[in-house]
Write an enzyme that holds these catalytic residues in place. Structure first.
Site, PDB file in Angstrom:
ATOM      1  N   SER A  60       0.855  -1.181   0.000  1.00  7.55           N
ATOM      2  CA  SER A  60       0.000   0.000   0.000  1.00  7.55           C
ATOM      3  C   SER A  60       0.891   1.231   0.000  1.00  7.55           C
ATOM      4  O   SER A  60       1.941   1.236   0.647  1.00  7.55           O
ATOM      5  CB  SER A  60      -0.900   0.027   1.226  1.00  7.55           C
ATOM      6  OG  SER A  60      -1.640   1.231   1.235  1.00  7.55           O
ATOM      7  N   PHE A  62       0.286   3.847   1.531  1.00 11.32           N
ATOM      8  CA  PHE A  62       0.308   4.507   2.827  1.00 11.32           C
ATOM      9  C   PHE A  62       1.189   3.777   3.836  1.00 11.32           C
ATOM     10  O   PHE A  62       1.255   4.175   4.987  1.00 11.32           O
ATOM     11  CB  PHE A  62      -1.105   4.796   3.382  1.00 11.32           C
ATOM     12  CG  PHE A  62      -2.015   3.634   3.560  1.00 11.32           C
ATOM     13  CD1 PHE A  62      -2.954   3.324   2.590  1.00 11.32           C
ATOM     14  CD2 PHE A  62      -1.983   2.881   4.716  1.00 11.32           C
ATOM     15  CE1 PHE A  62      -3.823   2.268   2.766  1.00 11.32           C
ATOM     16  CE2 PHE A  62      -2.864   1.826   4.907  1.00 11.32           C
ATOM     17  CZ  PHE A  62      -3.781   1.517   3.921  1.00 11.32           C
ATOM     18  N   TYR A  63       1.916   2.735   3.412  1.00 12.39           N
ATOM     19  CA  TYR A  63       2.947   2.142   4.265  1.00 12.39           C
ATOM     20  C   TYR A  63       4.197   2.992   4.086  1.00 12.39           C
ATOM     21  O   TYR A  63       4.847   2.959   3.053  1.00 12.39           O
ATOM     22  CB  TYR A  63       3.253   0.708   3.888  1.00 12.39           C
ATOM     23  CG  TYR A  63       2.113  -0.268   4.017  1.00 12.39           C
ATOM     24  CD1 TYR A  63       0.998   0.011   4.784  1.00 12.39           C
ATOM     25  CD2 TYR A  63       2.165  -1.489   3.368  1.00 12.39           C
ATOM     26  CE1 TYR A  63      -0.038  -0.898   4.895  1.00 12.39           C
ATOM     27  CE2 TYR A  63       1.148  -2.411   3.480  1.00 12.39           C
ATOM     28  CZ  TYR A  63       0.047  -2.114   4.238  1.00 12.39           C
ATOM     29  OH  TYR A  63      -0.967  -3.021   4.342  1.00 12.39           O
ATOM     30  N   GLY A  64       4.528   3.724   5.063  1.00 14.18           N
ATOM     31  CA  GLY A  64       5.713   4.588   4.995  1.00 14.18           C
ATOM     32  C   GLY A  64       5.416   6.029   5.346  1.00 14.18           C
ATOM     33  O   GLY A  64       6.050   6.540   6.226  1.00 14.18           O
TER      34      GLY A  64
END
Length: 108
Positions: A60, A62-64
């Site tokens: 995804s 939005f990981y990070g």
């Protein structure tokens, strides 16, 4: 036959993938934010997973945020023909993850 092959397959869209894939969430830094503590190790994990037979990766942006997809590209591009990268869209992370609600009191 490897453990990955023994896990079987399933159809994902028009592709057949092995049931045992790789979840990329832990490639990001602590709390799933920022870069990993060991960038080289993150690259090595992905390369080893694919070499072992993993042919789908769940990620995804939005990981990070924006970290894991960049690491996947750096580690694996050009992508093997049978590799499927799946992602989640439409979420927003705000200064960390929200904590899950605690146990609810028993109803009487």
């Amino acid at each position: 036959m490897s453990n990955i092959d023994q896990s079987g397959t399933f159809t994902l869209g028009e592709r057949t993938v092995k049931r045992l894939g790789y979840g990329a969430m832990q490639l990001a830094g602590p709390g799933v934010f920022g870069p990993p503590k060991d960038h080289a190790a993150a690259l090595a994990v992905l390369r080893k997973a694919v070499a072992a037979g993993v042919n789908h990766i769940d990620t995804s942006d939005f990981y990070g945020p924006h970290v894991t997809n960049q690491i996947i590209r750096e580690a694996l591009h050009p992508y093997p023909d049978d590799l499927v990268i799946v992602t989640k869209i439409g979420a927003k992370a705000r200064q960390g993850w929200l904590m899950a609600a605690g146990p609810r009191p028993a109803r009487t």
